[in-house]
Design a protein around this motif. Structure first.
Motif, PDB file in Angstrom:
ATOM      1  N   ASP A 115      -4.088  33.608  47.990  1.00 50.19           N
ATOM      2  CA  ASP A 115      -4.962  32.550  48.505  1.00 50.19           C
ATOM      3  C   ASP A 115      -6.238  32.441  47.681  1.00 50.19           C
ATOM      4  O   ASP A 115      -6.362  31.595  46.799  1.00 50.19           O
ATOM      5  CB  ASP A 115      -5.278  32.827  49.976  1.00 50.19           C
ATOM      6  CG  ASP A 115      -6.055  31.701  50.626  1.00 50.19           C
ATOM      7  OD1 ASP A 115      -6.172  30.630  50.006  1.00 50.19           O
ATOM      8  OD2 ASP A 115      -6.559  31.890  51.744  1.00 50.19           O
ATOM      9  N   HIS A 116      -7.211  33.308  47.944  1.00 47.97           N
ATOM     10  CA  HIS A 116      -8.469  33.262  47.208  1.00 47.97           C
ATOM     11  C   HIS A 116      -9.014  34.679  47.098  1.00 47.97           C
ATOM     12  O   HIS A 116      -8.543  35.607  47.761  1.00 47.97           O
ATOM     13  CB  HIS A 116      -9.484  32.346  47.904  1.00 47.97           C
ATOM     14  CG  HIS A 116      -9.988  32.889  49.216  1.00 47.97           C
ATOM     15  ND1 HIS A 116      -9.235  32.857  50.375  1.00 47.97           N
ATOM     16  CD2 HIS A 116     -11.161  33.493  49.553  1.00 47.97           C
ATOM     17  CE1 HIS A 116      -9.915  33.402  51.369  1.00 47.97           C
ATOM     18  NE2 HIS A 116     -11.087  33.800  50.891  1.00 47.97           N
ATOM     19  N   LEU A 117     -10.021  34.830  46.265  1.00 47.20           N
ATOM     20  CA  LEU A 117     -10.616  36.147  46.023  1.00 47.20           C
ATOM     21  C   LEU A 117     -12.132  36.055  46.165  1.00 47.20           C
ATOM     22  O   LEU A 117     -12.767  35.139  45.659  1.00 47.20           O
ATOM     23  CB  LEU A 117     -10.282  36.634  44.600  1.00 47.20           C
ATOM     24  CG  LEU A 117     -10.901  37.979  44.192  1.00 47.20           C
ATOM     25  CD1 LEU A 117     -10.170  39.128  44.866  1.00 47.20           C
ATOM     26  CD2 LEU A 117     -10.847  38.152  42.671  1.00 47.20           C
ATOM     27  N   ASN A 118     -12.679  37.032  46.865  1.00 47.06           N
ATOM     28  CA  ASN A 118     -14.133  37.202  46.941  1.00 47.06           C
ATOM     29  C   ASN A 118     -14.371  38.706  46.898  1.00 47.06           C
ATOM     30  O   ASN A 118     -14.046  39.426  47.849  1.00 47.06           O
ATOM     31  CB  ASN A 118     -14.689  36.591  48.225  1.00 47.06           C
ATOM     32  CG  ASN A 118     -16.215  36.622  48.261  1.00 47.06           C
ATOM     33  OD1 ASN A 118     -16.864  37.061  47.312  1.00 47.06           O
ATOM     34  ND2 ASN A 118     -16.790  36.174  49.370  1.00 47.06           N
ATOM     35  N   VAL A 119     -14.913  39.195  45.794  1.00 48.31           N
ATOM     36  CA  VAL A 119     -15.018  40.632  45.591  1.00 48.31           C
ATOM     37  C   VAL A 119     -16.401  40.983  45.054  1.00 48.31           C
ATOM     38  O   VAL A 119     -16.999  40.227  44.287  1.00 48.31           O
ATOM     39  CB  VAL A 119     -13.920  41.132  44.612  1.00 48.31           C
ATOM     40  CG1 VAL A 119     -14.075  40.500  43.238  1.00 48.31           C
ATOM     41  CG2 VAL A 119     -13.906  42.647  44.505  1.00 48.31           C
TER      42      VAL A 119
END
Length: 324
Positions: A115-119
């Protein structure tokens, strides 16, 4: 093709927003990144890094599923936490479970997500990290910390790490001058080191011996004497461990026994007292509260003002007006 928007605040803060996945890889110097978009969508990538001497922190966001592969230089030790959904993400071929810290520390690593990445991540210099952990624990870094994998850890420690590093990034992004003073940099580095250690010590504990009470008390007195003479240099907790010749845990036991507070709390109280002293001595009215606070290593100015008021029952601006 959209032209990537690159923002250079200064030589310590670098950021990029782009729809070009290859530009995103090239922007990250010495990280040897490769990106492959795996799922449909118009890619938007955001990357922000802050260089803090021997430590770098960064936040990265991607809005579509992709594969990221990397072979970082051997002197880098990155520890990352996902702020996005872990259910559809894998690290080094294995599903990322809830409450897992990502150790990208063993050479090659990869992460893929649907889906998406937030790191967010903190990237330590290997030698500096090893030195500071030795000061905190009296032991060498466990080999298990140097293997690229996702490790389960304490949920609270992981949340504090993720939110703590993210908050520091937000503060510096909004006001980059907070990292212009040496004391602010030292406090930021120390805070991030201890946040990372609190996460990692759960995954593979360091072996620490508890020393007797008289030795703990002796170490506390040495630290107190040192801070009385050199407190304005705003020493870090590893430095205080070195002065006391105690691990962080033994130093904490000692301070709780001797003063009823932790060394972290005592150092913060000392810094608040230092700010008050400097404000009261300000005869020229040239210095501002923010300048004095930054010089004592406070970067979250709202929190600083609240703690100052709680301790001294007045705002720092009131103290400054008294001096003038």
């Amino acid at each position: 093709m959209d032209i990537p928007r690159i923002i250079h605040s200064n030589n310590k803060v670098r950021g990029m927003s782009t729809s070009d996945i290859d530009e995103l890889a090239q922007f990250q110097v010495n990280k040897n990144r490769r990106y492959t978009q795996l799922y449909a969508g118009q890619l938007e990538g955001d990357y922000l890094e802050i260089n803090l001497g021997k430590l770098q922190v960064f936040r990265e966001k991607l809005n579509v599923g992709a594969l990221i592969e990397a072979t970082p230089a051997s002197n880098f030790i990155p520890f990352a936490a996902l702020l996005s959904n872990r259910d559809d993400s894998n690290f080094c071929g294995k599903h990322i479970e809830q409450n897992a810290i990502l150790q990208a520390t063993g050479g090659d690593w990869d992460v893929n997500f649907k889906d998406h990445l937030n790191v967010i991540a903190a990237v330590f210099d290997r030698d500096t990290f090893a030195h500071d952990i030795h000061l905190l624990t009296g032991e060498e870094i466990p080999n298990d910390w140097l293997i690229s994998k996702a490790c389960l850890t304490d949920p609270l420690a992981l949340t504090q790490y993720a939110t703590g590093v993210n908050n520091i990034i937000n503060v510096i992004q909004a006001k980059s001058e907070v990292i212009k003073t040496e004391n602010s940099l030292r406090m930021i580095n120390d805070t991030i080191l201890r946040l990372a250690y609190n996460v990692l010590k759960v995954t593979t504990p360091c072996t620490e011996k508890r020393v007797n009470q008289s030795k703990r008390c002796e170490g506390v007195r040495q630290v107190m004497d040192y801070l009385h003479s050199y407190g304005e240099s705003v020493p870090t907790i590893p430095e205080l461990c070195k002065i006391a010749k105690l691990s962080e845990r033994n130093l904490q036991y000692g301070f709780k026994e001797y003063l009823g507070v932790t060394p972290v709390r005592y150092l913060r109280l000392l810094r608040l007292n230092g700010v008050r002293r400097d404000l009261l001595m300000n005869q020229s009215a040239k210095n501002k509260v923010v300048d004095v606070a930054l010089n004592w290593g406070f970067i979250e100015l709202g929190r600083f003002a609240s703690e100052y008021r709680q301790l001294f029952q007045e705002l720092p601006s009131t103290t400054l007006r008294k001096a003038n």
